[in-house]
Write a protein that holds these residues in place. Sequence first.
Motif, mmCIF file in Angstrom:
data_model
loop_
_atom_site.group_PDB
_atom_site.id
_atom_site.type_symbol
_atom_site.label_atom_id
_atom_site.label_comp_id
_atom_site.label_asym_id
_atom_site.label_seq_id
_atom_site.Cartn_x
_atom_site.Cartn_y
_atom_site.Cartn_z
ATOM 1 N N SER A 1 1.406 -1.665 -6.025
ATOM 2 C CA SER A 1 1.972 -1.734 -4.679
ATOM 3 C C SER A 1 3.195 -2.634 -4.644
ATOM 4 N N SER A 2 3.281 -3.548 -5.614
ATOM 5 C CA SER A 2 4.415 -4.456 -5.688
ATOM 6 C C SER A 2 4.474 -5.064 -7.093
ATOM 7 N N PHE A 3 5.625 -5.577 -7.473
ATOM 8 C CA PHE A 3 5.854 -6.284 -8.747
ATOM 9 C C PHE A 3 5.804 -5.362 -9.971
ATOM 10 N N CYS B 1 5.411 -4.193 -0.134
ATOM 11 C CA CYS B 1 4.239 -3.414 -0.557
ATOM 12 C C CYS B 1 4.470 -1.922 -0.373
ATOM 13 N N LYS B 2 4.259 -1.166 -1.447
ATOM 14 C CA LYS B 2 4.313 0.293 -1.368
ATOM 15 C C LYS B 2 3.301 0.781 -0.338
ATOM 16 N N GLN B 3 3.713 1.712 0.473
ATOM 17 C CA GLN B 3 2.803 2.283 1.466
ATOM 18 C C GLN B 3 2.073 3.462 0.818
ATOM 19 N N ASP C 1 -0.742 -10.403 2.563
ATOM 20 C CA ASP C 1 -2.103 -9.975 2.229
ATOM 21 C C ASP C 1 -2.474 -8.639 2.868
ATOM 22 N N GLN C 2 -1.461 -7.912 3.352
ATOM 23 C CA GLN C 2 -1.748 -6.627 3.982
ATOM 24 C C GLN C 2 -0.821 -5.556 3.437
ATOM 25 N N ILE C 3 -1.201 -4.305 3.707
ATOM 26 C CA ILE C 3 -0.302 -3.188 3.425
ATOM 27 C C ILE C 3 0.658 -3.049 4.605
ATOM 28 N N LYS C 4 0.087 -3.086 5.811
ATOM 29 C CA LYS C 4 0.873 -2.894 7.028
ATOM 30 C C LYS C 4 1.787 -4.102 7.282
ATOM 31 N N ARG D 1 -1.528 11.272 -5.995
ATOM 32 C CA ARG D 1 -1.304 10.662 -4.680
ATOM 33 C C ARG D 1 -0.325 9.502 -4.761
ATOM 34 N N MET D 2 -0.377 8.759 -5.865
ATOM 35 C CA MET D 2 0.588 7.676 -6.053
ATOM 36 C C MET D 2 2.005 8.248 -6.122
#
Length: 386
Positions: free
Chosen positions: A257-259, A193-195, A185-188, A337-338
């Motif tokens: 960020s994912s999938f 998860c893509k940063q 559930d986090q980015i960090k 930015r992406m």
Amino acid sequence: MASGIEVFTPVSHTLFDPADIINKNGGRPPLTYQSFIAIAGEPPAPIFEEYSELPPVGDTGEYELLPVPTVEELGYGDISQEEIPPFRGGETEALRRMKASLQDKEWVAKFEKPKGDPSGFLKPATTVLSPYLKFGCLSSRYFYHCIQDVYRSVRNYTKPPVSLSGQLLWRDFFYKVFFGTPNFDQIKGNKICKQIPWSENEELFVAWRDGRTGYPWIDAIMIQFIHWEKGRDVFERLLIDSDWAINNGNWLWLSCSSFFYQYHRIYSPITFGKKYDPNGNYIRHFIPVLKDMSREYIYEPWTAPLSIHKKAKCIICKDYPKPVVDHDTASKECRKRMGEAYASNRLDSNSSKGKPSNLSRRKWSHGDHGASNSSIAKLLRTSRSE
DNA sequence: TTCCGGTTGGTATA
DNA sequence: TATACCAACCGGAA
């Protein structure tokens, strides 16, 4: 079942045992729907047991049992002041609704998710059983096998991932990934998860949260490109069917960020809704101030001349806000930015790949096998509160 | 290393 | 309603 209390086995909250799937996949969660399906196979049949009283809670290991939280503890104030949603709780109601949904066999057989009309609010394009799944009123295994019964009785039917049974498998997919992914559930600290350096503009966030972006379609449904952890929190609070694994999974998905990673595909807050609802009925229903705006301008009222505003009794900037951002500018900036973030992620990935250590981004180190303690704690907390 | 396929975009075209 | 194109992503299999 007339005399006893009908109880499903607890594991029926998901179709498959998360730890089993992750073990079969070499200790890592499957990261695509296809690989998940290939590993999972056919879900086990539901187990029915009858009890004259509620059975004792099983062994919870090192985790202590807590009492059911009060409404206040869940963060809600005086609920008597709030509008009661059209959802009665409980298993009896869940089964009644499920049977009603499955009665239309042709509808079940032809169900195809992306083709449904997302703006249908009086007659939804789905079963709307998700609150019952979320709160444990409906066994996902039982639901799945009832759908299979319908399929057996018809000649042709849609298949996963787009079919109705496919939706239950998506739900399970996110449970499996979450179970095997620390900090899901986090980015960090989230390895899948893509940063991405998300914008943290508080004004834009609040405008979105409160439905004041000036884009009628967005304000009616609240979708925007913003730091996904914050959007997730809003949905966790507002959605009646909010489910920890699915909410996080979908925010990871839609934020690329994912999938899902094709970040060039950006929704238009104007054309996406028009495709399904050209008259803007959805907007007119949820944003009454716009109910008399002409069909031509309902999706972009700021482009209408003042005479139209006056006629609709809705002056832009006064009765309804003008857009908080220019979509064209904002989406171009977001895309740029992406792109930079993706390039940077690739760089990180390649540089660690060269090293002989086990630090490679996409490899699960030995200690990460299965779920972390915090993941298990969250699962318990989730299933307990649901 | 290469290739394939991917639940949910927008636009232009027939 | 269906298709090509845009620019190009990723995971996973071969």
